[in-house]
Design a protein around this motif. Structure first.
Motif, short mmCIF file in Angstrom:
data_model
loop_
_atom_site.label_atom_id
_atom_site.label_comp_id
_atom_site.label_asym_id
_atom_site.label_seq_id
_atom_site.Cartn_x
_atom_site.Cartn_y
_atom_site.Cartn_z
N THR A 1 0.83 -1.21 0.00
CA THR A 1 0.00 0.00 0.00
C THR A 1 0.87 1.26 0.00
O THR A 1 0.62 2.20 -0.75
CB THR A 1 -0.91 -0.01 1.25
OG1 THR A 1 -1.67 -1.22 1.23
CG2 THR A 1 -1.81 1.20 1.30
N HIS A 2 1.91 1.27 0.86
CA HIS A 2 2.82 2.41 0.97
C HIS A 2 3.58 2.65 -0.34
O HIS A 2 3.64 3.78 -0.84
CB HIS A 2 3.77 2.13 2.14
CG HIS A 2 4.83 3.16 2.39
ND1 HIS A 2 4.80 4.01 3.47
CD2 HIS A 2 5.97 3.48 1.71
CE1 HIS A 2 5.87 4.79 3.44
NE2 HIS A 2 6.60 4.49 2.39
N GLU A 3 4.13 1.59 -0.90
CA GLU A 3 4.93 1.75 -2.13
C GLU A 3 4.06 2.17 -3.31
O GLU A 3 4.48 2.99 -4.14
CB GLU A 3 5.69 0.46 -2.46
CG GLU A 3 6.66 -0.03 -1.39
CD GLU A 3 7.62 1.02 -0.87
OE1 GLU A 3 7.91 1.99 -1.60
OE2 GLU A 3 8.07 0.88 0.28
N GLY B 1 1.50 3.95 -3.04
CA GLY B 1 1.29 5.38 -2.77
C GLY B 1 2.39 6.22 -3.39
O GLY B 1 2.13 7.24 -4.04
N HIS B 2 3.66 5.80 -3.23
CA HIS B 2 4.77 6.53 -3.88
C HIS B 2 4.63 6.48 -5.40
O HIS B 2 4.83 7.48 -6.08
CB HIS B 2 6.12 5.91 -3.51
CG HIS B 2 6.60 6.19 -2.11
ND1 HIS B 2 6.58 7.44 -1.54
CD2 HIS B 2 7.15 5.36 -1.18
CE1 HIS B 2 7.10 7.38 -0.32
NE2 HIS B 2 7.44 6.12 -0.07
N TRP B 3 4.29 5.32 -5.91
CA TRP B 3 4.15 5.13 -7.37
C TRP B 3 3.05 6.05 -7.92
O TRP B 3 3.08 6.45 -9.08
CB TRP B 3 3.85 3.65 -7.63
CG TRP B 3 3.67 3.24 -9.03
CD1 TRP B 3 4.66 3.01 -9.97
CD2 TRP B 3 2.42 2.96 -9.69
NE1 TRP B 3 4.09 2.61 -11.15
CE2 TRP B 3 2.73 2.57 -11.02
CE3 TRP B 3 1.09 2.99 -9.28
CZ2 TRP B 3 1.74 2.23 -11.93
CZ3 TRP B 3 0.10 2.65 -10.19
CH2 TRP B 3 0.43 2.27 -11.51
N ARG C 1 4.29 11.52 -1.23
CA ARG C 1 5.52 11.62 -0.44
C ARG C 1 5.24 11.11 0.96
O ARG C 1 4.09 10.97 1.36
CB ARG C 1 5.96 13.09 -0.34
CG ARG C 1 6.07 13.79 -1.68
CD ARG C 1 7.29 13.31 -2.40
NE ARG C 1 7.19 13.53 -3.84
CZ ARG C 1 8.25 13.73 -4.60
NH1 ARG C 1 9.47 13.76 -4.10
NH2 ARG C 1 8.11 13.88 -5.91
N HIS C 2 6.30 10.91 1.74
CA HIS C 2 6.11 10.62 3.16
C HIS C 2 5.43 11.82 3.82
O HIS C 2 5.68 12.98 3.41
CB HIS C 2 7.46 10.33 3.82
CG HIS C 2 8.10 9.08 3.30
ND1 HIS C 2 9.43 9.00 2.95
CD2 HIS C 2 7.58 7.84 3.09
CE1 HIS C 2 9.70 7.77 2.53
NE2 HIS C 2 8.59 7.05 2.60
N ILE C 3 4.61 11.56 4.85
CA ILE C 3 3.82 12.67 5.40
C ILE C 3 4.66 13.75 6.08
O ILE C 3 4.18 14.86 6.27
CB ILE C 3 2.70 12.19 6.37
CG1 ILE C 3 3.26 11.24 7.42
CG2 ILE C 3 1.57 11.56 5.61
CD1 ILE C 3 2.28 11.04 8.55
N ASP D 1 3.36 7.03 6.57
CA ASP D 1 4.31 7.10 7.69
C ASP D 1 5.08 5.77 7.72
O ASP D 1 4.96 4.96 6.78
CB ASP D 1 3.56 7.40 9.00
CG ASP D 1 4.45 8.09 10.03
OD1 ASP D 1 5.69 7.90 9.98
OD2 ASP D 1 3.92 8.81 10.91
N TYR D 2 5.86 5.52 8.77
CA TYR D 2 6.71 4.32 8.84
C TYR D 2 6.31 3.35 9.96
O TYR D 2 7.12 2.58 10.43
CB TYR D 2 8.17 4.76 9.10
CG TYR D 2 9.01 4.97 7.87
CD1 TYR D 2 8.48 4.91 6.59
CD2 TYR D 2 10.38 5.24 7.99
CE1 TYR D 2 9.27 5.12 5.47
CE2 TYR D 2 11.18 5.44 6.88
CZ TYR D 2 10.62 5.38 5.63
OH TYR D 2 11.42 5.58 4.53
N VAL D 3 5.05 3.40 10.38
CA VAL D 3 4.61 2.59 11.51
C VAL D 3 4.38 1.13 11.11
O VAL D 3 4.46 0.78 9.93
CB VAL D 3 3.32 3.20 12.13
CG1 VAL D 3 3.62 4.60 12.67
CG2 VAL D 3 2.19 3.25 11.10
#
Ligand code: ARG
Ligand code: ZN
Length: 240
Positions: free
Chosen positions: A151-153, A155-157, A161-163, A207-209
């Motif tokens: 999901t995170h990656e 999002g980058h694609w 950006r990171h929040i 985020d990185y959680v």
């Protein structure tokens, strides 16, 4: 803005150490998790604090499994220089990135969960890479075993950006409704977590959680992703 539902066909490129290392069930679970998260169906969504409840987006982006490519390669640490995307180096070449999201699954190594290419980069390397243990539902991934790296990656694609904007309190993520912060949050933060004089949106996918502790995109993030699908946008050819 572009409000139509979007369905993105996915090609999964599996570079596995032995045949069958990555199961069909694991692949299907990753597609299901992407569909949950990009359609506001994350099972933990009731954890969103009241302060952020009005910001939660149903992105209306769906993913379908179009094709699975596999190659066996005993390499145990592919790194982040895109070698897994090159058949000449024992990886698997991209499948038409103007019509498919390509996901590569391999042993990245170095404790890296995944990485992605932003829109506008070279076609040959367009897509996301996810470490084998962190792909889909996988007990081996531990606190990162619920498929949220995907999901995170993605999002980058899709240009997120990171929040925390990868910088100090003044660095922006180009999204208005994600509160400013000055660094990543880890683990499973309690609410409120205050940085830069505002409560961090620690439960945001960018985020990185821990996987279990991220369960929302915002309306602003959705607008930023959706701009890509408008006529002339960097991913307009995928909005089928
Ligand atoms: N560190 C990686 C990145 O910045 C992925 C982080 C994913 N986090 C997670 N809880 N799965 O792209
Ligand atoms: Zn990231």
């Amino acid at each position: 803005g572009f409000t139509d539902p979007v369905t993105i066909p996915v090609v999964v490129n599996i570079i596995e150490q032995f045949s069958g290392q990555v199961s069909t069930q694991q692949i299907n679970s990753q597609i299901a998790i992407l569909n949950e998260d990009y359609n506001d169906n994350n099972p933990n969504t009731n954890g969103v604090p009241a302060e952020f409840a009005g910001d939660v987006a149903n992105c209306g982006i769906s993913f379908t499994l179009a094709q699975v490519n596999r190659v066996v390669n005993t390499r145990s640490s592919w790194g982040t220089n895109d070698a897994m995307k090159d058949s000449g180096q024992g990886g698997i070449d991209v499948t038409d990135p103007s019509t498919y999201l390509n996901i590569w699954v391999c042993e990245i190594g170095g404790g890296i969960l995944g990485y992605a290419q932003f829109p506008g980069g070279p076609s040959a390397t367009d897509g996301v890479v996810i470490g084998t243990d962190y792909f889909g539902n996988n007990a081996a991934g531990g606190v990162y075993g619920d498929g949220r790296t995907g999901t995170h990656e993605v999002g980058h694609w899709l240009n997120l950006r990171h929040i925390w904007g990868d910088g100090n309190c003044r660095r922006d993520d180009f999204v208005a409704d994600t509160p400013t912060s000055d660094g990543p949050n880890y683990g499973c933060p309690s609410y409120p977590t205050v940085n830069c004089r505002s409560n961090d949106m620690t439960m945001n996918y960018m985020d990185y959680v821990y996987d279990d502790c991220m369960y929302m995109f915002t309306n602003g993030q959705n607008a930023r992703m959706r701009a890509l699908f408008e006529a002339g946008g960097a991913r307009a050819s995928l909005a089928g």
